[in-house]
Design an enzyme around this catalytic site. Structure first.
Site, PDB file in Angstrom:
ATOM      1  N   GLU A  49      -9.229  -2.520   1.136  1.00 42.45           N
ATOM      2  CA  GLU A  49      -8.403  -3.705   1.333  1.00 42.45           C
ATOM      3  C   GLU A  49      -9.078  -4.553   2.394  1.00 42.45           C
ATOM      4  OE1 GLU A  49      -4.273  -3.452   2.374  1.00 42.45           O
ATOM      5  OE2 GLU A  49      -3.846  -2.162   0.674  1.00 42.45           O
ATOM      6  N   ASP A  60       2.396  -9.288   9.842  1.00 45.96           N
ATOM      7  CA  ASP A  60       1.475  -8.393  10.536  1.00 45.96           C
ATOM      8  C   ASP A  60       1.928  -8.114  11.958  1.00 45.96           C
ATOM      9  OD1 ASP A  60      -0.249  -8.299   8.348  1.00 45.96           O
ATOM     10  OD2 ASP A  60      -1.234 -10.155   8.958  1.00 45.96           O
TER      11      ASP A  60
END
Length: 263
Positions: A49, A60
């Site tokens: 990823e 995040d």
């Protein structure tokens, strides 16, 4: 069959779970990031990823946010991310690459242009966290038409009424977020994750990979044992943030991969 499907088919024949690693493209700089990326398959990573840095990464946690800031300050752009993938593909045409990020940089690049560039570079899948299924016409369906998998996130709050909508155009695999909140926030627990994975697998034939809250080889083994594999991101990015040499980062990754593969 694309690289992601081929990867899972191979893992099934080997009776192994998948280990997926996340790194932020361009963190701490493009050269180091590419060195780490090139070393991931040798460290046991099955799927990479690759984070696309963005100025407003709402999903995040602090570790990934800071990585994105470092990458952006170092001049990382979408075009440079594509260059990274092309450079990686010079030596590795097998390992699947999934780009994870937000829609704004893709939209600014132009959706059709981005998909053509991504396919040509060797990108296999996309995770775009701020595009819900109701917006599938924006990117998901065009990506599928180009042969690029569009991977959805399911969470503990994705109930039985919502799940079919989440799964309807998903391909590649389903990414189950093991905890509610932002990346790197808490530790995943297999006793809680297992029933949720089973609930999702009752609705789809796609592999279910679990991420968020996995930091150690034992945790990777525990979570992978109740799913088709696991993802580690913040723990790896955290090692890079400490200024560890590439070899030490890859050794850390190897330990995590070994945990997932023994599940």
């Amino acid at each position: 069959m694309g690289r992601i499907a081929e990867c899972f088919a191979r893992l099934r024949t080997e009776n192994r779970k998948a280990f997926v690693s996340y790194i932020m493209g361009g963190d701490p700089d493009v050269e180091t990031s590419l060195k780490v990326m090139r070393g991931l398959p040798g460290a046991g990573v099955d799927i990479i990823e690759l984070g696309l840095p963005f100025t407003d990464p709402m999903a995040d946690g602090e570790t990934i946010q800071l990585a994105g800031q470092r990458a952006l300050e170092g001049g990382m752009t979408l075009n440079r991310l594509l260059e990274m993938v092309r450079a990686f593909r010079q030596d590795d045409d097998t390992t699947p690459i999934v780009v994870m990020g937000y829609y704004n940089p893709i939209y600014s690049h132009g959706v059709e242009r981005f998909l053509d560039d991504a396919k040509a570079a060797g990108i296999d899948g996309l995770i775009v966290v701020d595009l819900p299924p109701e917006e599938d016409d924006e990117l998901c369906l065009p990506a599928l038409a180009k042969g690029i998998d569009f991977i959805r996130l399911a969470t503990p709050t994705t109930d039985d009424a919502r799940l079919p909508k989440v799964l309807q155009n998903t391909s590649g695999f389903v990414y189950y977020v093991s905890i509610t909140g932002i990346t790197g926030a808490a530790a995943a627990q297999s006793t809680e994750v297992g029933p949720e994975v089973a609930r999702i697998k009752a609705r789809t034939d796609l592999p279910v990979i679990v991420g968020f809250g996995i930091r150690t080889p034992d945790a990777a083994a525990e979570i992978a044992s109740v799913a088709d594999g696991c993802v580690v991101g913040s723990a790896i990015v955290g090692e890079l943030a400490k200024g560890r040499p590439v070899e030490e980062v890859l050794e850390f990754v190897s330990g995590l991969a070994g945990g997932a593969h023994r599940a």
